[in-house]
Design a protein around this motif. Structure first.
Motif: not given
Length: 343
Positions: A191-215
């Motif tokens: 079982x692995x757990x996964x989260x995804x977020x957006x990363x914007x290098x030019x604006x030095x911004x990092x988005x919020x993490x998605x909810x944790x999904x395990x499969x």
């Protein structure tokens, strides 16, 4: 200390007596995916009902006068999402009560910098020992629809973080510009757990993490040896059992078909011929020989003694022959067999 407290109390009483409205407190901007709301805390004022007015000024255009966004607000917040995402603004708010009002309280707002990039929508599917991860968004919602935040920024990446369930310290991450990724080289049946977020290098911004999904992963495509052996043994057992069954079934069907279509009892030939003819009286009573079917030969008897007197007895022999013919004709008419036939 007592003097300061006394002065503050006197100021408060003076404000209440003079009717001056206190300023709104803790003015702030809450912006997620360009959905922006100006919020503040209500001041302590007991002299009557209080309302608020919000105005905005664009720094991009010097000398541009403040524009009223909303007035006579009863709530302590104001939606400012209608402002351009690429602008730079000064927002101000004041409290009002009848003909009195407080001072303006200002805050600067730059949507591209200040908005929070929300989490994307993520789907995970386990297949052939790998995890297929698909993600999309986040979106900026407007009156006429919604657009991906990816369209507002020059650069955009997705960061995928995954780890084994129960081991949060060993986190692996992968960055991609696409909307899907296949996580391979994983341990099977884990079982692995996964989260995804957006990363914007030019604006030095990092988005919020998605909810944790395990499969849970499945087999990695390599079939274990014991499964192969089990399949081979099972196949051999099926062949060993099915071949005799098929043979005896075929033999039984063959004998049954032969018994039905080719019986061992043979019908007598003469009965077949008898039954094949149409029924008539002639089958039970033999037909009498017809006259036209009889053939006759002339019989001439010559005696040795009369050889020398052939001339003399020629007439008598002729008469005898005619007499025999007449006699045979009469025998045929009466149904008797001629003497020549008997000979």
């Amino acid at each position: 200390m007592a003097v300061a407290l006394q002065c503050a109390l006197c100021s408060c009483l003076l404000l209440c007596v003079s009717g001056i409205v206190p300023n709104p407190q803790n003015v702030r901007i809450i912006s997620v995916n360009f959905h922006s709301v100006l919020q503040w805390d209500a001041p302590r004022f007991d002299e009557g009902n209080i309302s608020y007015t919000v105005q905005s000024e664009s720094i991009n255009f010097p000398g541009y006068k403040y524009k009223t966004v909303s007035t006579k607000l009863r709530l302590t917040e104001c939606d400012v999402s209608s402002l351009s995402a690429y602008g730079d603004y000064i927002l101000q708010v004041r409290a009002e009560s009848e003909n009195n009002h407080s001072d303006w309280v200002t805050v600067r707002f730059k949507p591209m910098d200040d908005t929070i990039v929300g989490p994307p929508d993520v789907k995970v599917k386990s297949e052939s020992g790998s995890l297929h991860v698909d993600f999309v968004g986040p979106f900026a919602e407007h009156e006429h629809g919604k657009w991906p935040l990816k369209q507002y920024y020059g650069s955009w990446n997705y960061r995928i973080l995954y780890w084994k369930e129960g081991s949060d310290t060993e986190v692996t991450h992968i960055d991609t510009k696409h909307n899907s990724e296949i996580l391979s080289q994983l341990e099977p049946w884990t079982i692995y757990c996964i989260q995804v977020q957006a990363v914007i290098p030019e604006w030095n911004k990092t988005g919020q993490l998605s909810r944790e999904l395990c499969e849970q992963t499945t087999h990695n495509g390599v079939t274990p040896v014991w499964i192969i052996v089990a399949i081979l043994i099972g196949s051999m057992l099926v062949v060993v059992i099915s071949v005799p069954v098929c043979f005896f079934s075929f033999l039984y069907l063959y004998r049954l078909t032969k018994h039905v279509f080719c019986p061992s009892y043979i019908f007598p030939q003469h009965l077949k011929e008898f039954l094949s003819k149409p029924p008539s009286s002639s089958q039970f009573f033999p037909a009498l020989p017809q006259e036209e079917n009889l053939f006759y030969d002339t019989l001439t008897v010559i005696s040795e003694e009369s050889q020398n007197h052939s001339d003399e007895t020629g007439d008598e022999a002729s008469k005898t022959t005619e007499h025999l013919q007449d006699s045979e004709q009469e025998d045929c008419d009466s149904g008797m067999v001629p003497a020549s036939e008997k000979a």
